[in-house]
Design an enzyme around this catalytic site. Structure first.
Site, PDB file in Angstrom:
ATOM      1  N   HIS A   1      30.139  10.792 -56.441  1.00 30.25           N
ATOM      2  CA  HIS A   1      29.999  11.847 -55.432  1.00 30.25           C
ATOM      3  C   HIS A   1      31.282  11.929 -54.584  1.00 30.25           C
ATOM      4  O   HIS A   1      32.043  10.975 -54.496  1.00 30.25           O
ATOM      5  CB  HIS A   1      28.840  11.528 -54.481  1.00 30.25           C
ATOM      6  CG  HIS A   1      27.502  11.512 -55.122  1.00 30.25           C
ATOM      7  ND1 HIS A   1      26.825  12.658 -55.476  1.00 30.25           N
ATOM      8  CD2 HIS A   1      26.696  10.474 -55.463  1.00 30.25           C
ATOM      9  CE1 HIS A   1      25.649  12.336 -55.993  1.00 30.25           C
ATOM     10  NE2 HIS A   1      25.541  11.017 -56.006  1.00 30.25           N
TER      11      HIS A   1
ATOM     12  N   CYS B   1      25.860  12.757 -60.863  1.00 28.75           N
ATOM     13  CA  CYS B   1      24.834  11.735 -60.687  1.00 28.75           C
ATOM     14  C   CYS B   1      23.590  12.086 -61.504  1.00 28.75           C
ATOM     15  O   CYS B   1      23.644  12.094 -62.733  1.00 28.75           O
ATOM     16  CB  CYS B   1      24.519  11.559 -59.203  1.00 28.75           C
ATOM     17  SG  CYS B   1      23.677  10.001 -58.828  1.00 28.75           S
TER      18      CYS B   1
END
Length: 509
Positions: A438, A341
């Site tokens: 994630h 991310c």
């Protein structure tokens, strides 16, 4: 008929409220009670994604798992995600509605009591029992006006409270009795009793302490909870515990076991660092957080850069710590780097944020390890994701929470395929990787495949012409989800023994 409800408040932050609520949810589930967790207001950069694309605190996701139900935005109607020391993103009913500085938030938060109560009533309509978690402490009476997290909610919703004290930090008698002294009479009347958490040793040694608190406060004790060792196997709610662990332990020299060595700098606005939890539990992995002020160990095999709430601000923090030199030296000498991310964005050549959507407006050079560039935008991507590794047929599921789009030549070598489309990026030698997804390492097959590639690249696993040492073979810790479930069962068992659960549940109304 609406569900009954009980609230766990604490004498301070990090006294164990989240774990206690999870354990109580698991106990209720074992007893056949349709239970759900609820936290009116949470402050954390660790977020979970609901089926409809909303965000809630990951602590409530763990509590929902304990209850045996899927997550909902109603379990955490207000989520505060700090972007800097003075400004935070405000999430209401799973959606970002504003970014506010601390002074503005304090002046306007009372207006969010109505959406909090709406979520609470929706949860009550579908369950038999709601276990509510407070935030911080009701003893912070300077924050009482406009409060929606502790007594402001408890009184508005008429929910009785059990006060939790942490004996491990010391001064628990003063903490509980002092809370009673500073609360006004109406707030104090909401507290039906207290419990003591994190006791090491024979709890009978604290019998006189319990008596002293009962006499001074007028509240009964529901029990003394021992140190819950299984809690260490559960995801931490925020970076506080991880930072303390890293600072206390420091960065230790390797023990020579041949385990894969993974180091993660503790970023200033670190987010969703529970991505590392499955790796930390692997017997073949030596995982360590690197606290600010310490260099990344030179003998590291993989550097892991987590997400962050302010990518450009985080790049400045990395440079302040001198970590950019450590990362570049690591990459030059053949080490691997994985960015997730915001960590993916940090690996690129440039981070552009002219509109100030992820912090202050402007542009910053990244680490320059991937030929990509990120442009921040107002639109936020929040979704659950199914993926397949671009290097093999291993599948995984995860979630995305990010602003910004990343483009560049290294995107032509994706890390994953999502809905058949390339996602993430890899360097031409495969040592530098980045992805927006994630939760990948919670998938056992994906985790083992990634670890095998990294061990092979580090020389721990030799090819057909060589042999492998037993201590260097892929980790055998499979079934991460099952291990979390066992930990929750263990915690529930200890709470059932330590607390007067029947009496505690009978308080709910």
């Amino acid at each position: 008929m609406s569900a009954r409800a009980l609230m766990i408040q604490g004498t301070g932050s990090d006294v164990g409220k989240s774990i206690i609520v999870a354990g109580l949810c698991r106990i209720a589930r074992h007893r056949g009670i349709r239970v759900a967790p609820f936290k009116p207001q949470n402050m954390s950069n660790n977020a979970a994604v609901t089926p409809d694309g909303g965000e809630i605190g990951r602590a409530q996701a763990l509590q929902a798992l304990a209850a045996g139900i899927d997550i909902s935005v109603d379990m955490n109607p207000v989520l505060i995600k700090p972007e800097s020391d003075r400004r935070s993103q405000i999430i209401v009913h799973g959606r970002s509605i504003d970014r506010q500085d601390a002074a503005r938030w304090m002046g306007q938060r009372g207006a969010l009591l109505e959406p909090v109560l709406q979520s609470f009533q929706r949860l009550r309509a579908g369950h038999e029992l709601i276990i509510v978690e407070g935030a911080g402490s009701p003893a912070e009476v300077n924050l009482r006006q406009g409060d929606i997290a502790n007594m402001g909610f408890a009184r508005a919703a008429d929910v009785p409270v059990c006060l939790l004290g942490d004996i491990d930090r010391g001064g628990v008698i003063a903490a509980v009795v002092g809370t009673r002294q500073v609360l006004d009479a109406a707030d104090a009347a909401m507290i039906e009793g207290f419990a003591i958490n994190k006791f090491r040793g024979d709890p009978r040694l604290f019998d006189e302490g319990v008596t002293a608190i009962e006499r001074a406060s007028g509240w009964p004790c529901f029990g003394v909870v021992p140190w819950l060792h299984d809690a260490a196997r559960l995801p931490a709610e925020d970076a506080v515990s991880a930072t303390r662990t890293a600072s206390d332990r420091g960065v230790q020299p390797l023990d020579g076991s041949g385990r894969l060595r993974i180091a993660a700098p503790m970023l200033s606005r670190i987010a969703n660092f529970d991505d590392a939890d499955p790796l930390r539990q692997e017997p073949g992995v030596d995982f360590r957080f690197v606290p600010p002020g310490q260099a990344i160990p030179r003998d590291t095999d993989v550097i892991l850069l987590f997400g962050t709430k302010s990518t450009r601000g985080e790049m400045a923090f990395i440079e302040q710590q001198g970590w950019h030199h450590d990362i570049h030296a690591h990459a030059r000498t053949g080490g691997a780097v994985l960015g997730l991310c915001g960590g993916f964005q940090l690996l690129g050549d440039m981070i552009d944020d002219p509109g100030g959507h992820d912090g202050s407006p402007g542009s910053s050079p990244g680490l320059g390890l991937l030929a990509v560039r990120t442009h921040m935008a107002a639109a936020k991507v929040v979704r659950r994701t199914g993926a397949r590794c671009a290097l093999d047929d291993v599948t995984a599921s995860g979630y995305e929470i990010h602003v910004g789009d990343t483009i560049g030549p290294d995107r032509n070598r994706p890390m994953l395929l999502v809905d058949g489309k390339p996602e993430g990026a890899r360097s031409d030698d495969g040592r530098i990787e980045g992805s927006y997804v994630h939760g990948l390492f919670a998938e056992d097959a994906y985790r083992q495949a990634w670890l095998t590639r990294r061990r092979t690249a580090a020389g721990y696993l030799q090819g057909p012409a060589g042999t492998s040492k037993d201590s260097m073979t892929p980790g055998t810790h499979a079934g991460y989800a099952a291990s979390i479930d066992r930990a929750l069962d263990g915690i529930a068992g200890q709470l059932d023994d330590a607390l007067d659960i029947d009496r505690l549940f009978a308080l709910a109304r």
